[in-house]
Enzyme design. Structure first.
Site, mmCIF file in Angstrom:
data_model
loop_
_atom_site.group_PDB
_atom_site.id
_atom_site.type_symbol
_atom_site.label_atom_id
_atom_site.label_comp_id
_atom_site.label_asym_id
_atom_site.label_seq_id
_atom_site.Cartn_x
_atom_site.Cartn_y
_atom_site.Cartn_z
ATOM 1 C CG HIS A 1 -2.056 -0.999 1.077
ATOM 2 N ND1 HIS A 1 -2.593 -1.401 -0.129
ATOM 3 C CD2 HIS A 1 -2.722 -1.705 2.040
ATOM 4 C CE1 HIS A 1 -3.552 -2.300 0.087
ATOM 5 N NE2 HIS A 1 -3.643 -2.506 1.392
ATOM 6 C CG HIS B 1 -8.035 -0.641 2.002
ATOM 7 N ND1 HIS B 1 -8.571 -1.404 3.009
ATOM 8 C CD2 HIS B 1 -6.996 -1.358 1.524
ATOM 9 C CE1 HIS B 1 -7.880 -2.518 3.152
ATOM 10 N NE2 HIS B 1 -6.916 -2.521 2.248
ATOM 11 C CD GLU C 1 -8.162 -3.830 -0.905
ATOM 12 O OE1 GLU C 1 -7.017 -3.448 -1.243
ATOM 13 O OE2 GLU C 1 -8.358 -4.752 -0.086
#
Length: 336
Positions: free
Chosen positions: A104, A175, A303
């Protein structure tokens, strides 16, 4: 309409603001400038309004405890194997923050920074902006990122954009952890996804490069299935589904239905993949919204994204953006 942003905290010397979007159907969505995150999402149900995402009442709990609740993750969301990639003949090394891998966007990815926030002129949403300088978290190029949230009725439209001054990989995702019952786990939620295949991973959740049919696997959601039935009760999913490339983009890529059909979520996207994560690694030691305790498997992430580690797999869709080819990505989510 979007309410005037109000200060809710500070982070790294910057004020953190929140704006609440409301619609004529009674939906309320709270958006923070920290991580461009959705902190809360309330939908009318019989007897009141229900929180349908996981989050915290106190801002201070986000930097300390949040597993990316509601955040916009990147520059490159999901995983990059070995925390390195090669672009135009040069190797770039990134900080490892999940074992030997990069997750991420790293320990200070865009989901852990404070963005600039402004209401839209038509008062139906907010736009957030962040500039990630050249070399931040090891990535090449200056990246100017925008995320726009617009609420109409029960549907939230999210538009992502990013412009760079040199080639660089980008994969930006929203997210949210969804729980359409507002409490407990998501075991009894029913899921349908327009995906015929998935990207196979090793034990470290890094793709091997193989793309395999979902037929006969726990990831086959081409027809509606309860999560507990599909996963044999284990519910431990953290996998990238390959969305049907020939699908009609006006049809939902994913549909989630709460037990007893009290609420339904529909998600539309232009992206080639969708990470299905059921919160199996979630361990939240502090209370969430309304003081609730979030158990393991307490939320479902959908996602919409490019494939994980795409920069290291030439046959995956390319994540590289250039000055001539900026990043664009849209998603719509309707809950009601």
């Amino acid at each position: 309409m979007a309410g005037a942003p109000r200060k809710i905290g500070t982070h790294e010397g910057c004020d953190v603001f929140e704006a609440v979007l409301t619609s004529e159907t009674g939906v309320e969505i709270a958006v923070m400038s920290y991580g461009a995150a959705i902190r809360d999402w309330r939908v009318p149900v019989a007897g009141g309004k229900r929180a349908v995402v996981l989050g915290f009442d106190r801002f201070e709990d986000y930097p300390a405890h949040s597993p990316y609740f509601g955040a916009v993750a990147g520059r490159v969301a999901n995983r990059i194997g070995g925390s390195r990639f090669t672009l135009d003949g040069r190797e770039y090394r990134l900080p490892a923050n999940e074992g030997e891998n990069h997750l991420h966007g790293g320990p200070r990815g865009i989901g852990r920074q404070v963005w600039d926030m402004e209401p839209l002129s038509d008062a139906e949403g907010v736009r957030l902006r962040l500039v990630s300088p050249d070399g931040e978290m090891g990535y090449p190029g200056r990246l100017a990122i925008t995320v726009t949230y617009r609420l109409e009725g029960n549907r939230l439209r999210i538009d992502f954009g990013a412009e760079t001054d040199r080639p660089t990989p980008v994969n930006i995702v929203q997210h949210n952890y969804f729980n359409l019952m507002g409490e407990g786990d998501v075991r009894d939620h029913t899921l349908e996804v327009a995906a015929d295949a998935y990207t196979v991973t090793g034990e470290d959740l890094i793709p091997t490069g193989e793309i395999r049919s979902v037929s006969g696997t726990h990831l086959d959601f081409r027809k509606p299935r309860r999560l507990c039935d599909a996963a044999g009760g284990a519910l431990a999913c953290d996998d990238n589904l390959v969305l049907d490339g020939e699908r009609d983009l006006s049809a939902p890529a994913a549909t989630v239905t709460a037990p007893e059909e009290s609420l339904t979520l529909r998600l539309w996207t232009d992206q080639p993949g969708m990470q299905l994560y059921t919160g199996g690694m979630m361990n939240v030691p502090v209370p969430g919204l309304d003081g609730r305790h979030y158990p393991r498997f307490g939320g479902l992430c959908l996602e919409d994204q490019n494939f994980p580690d795409a920069i290291n797999h030439p046959h995956f869709p390319s994540p590289v953006v250039t000055p001539e080819r900026p990043y664009r990505h849209w998603c719509e989510i309707e809950i009601g």
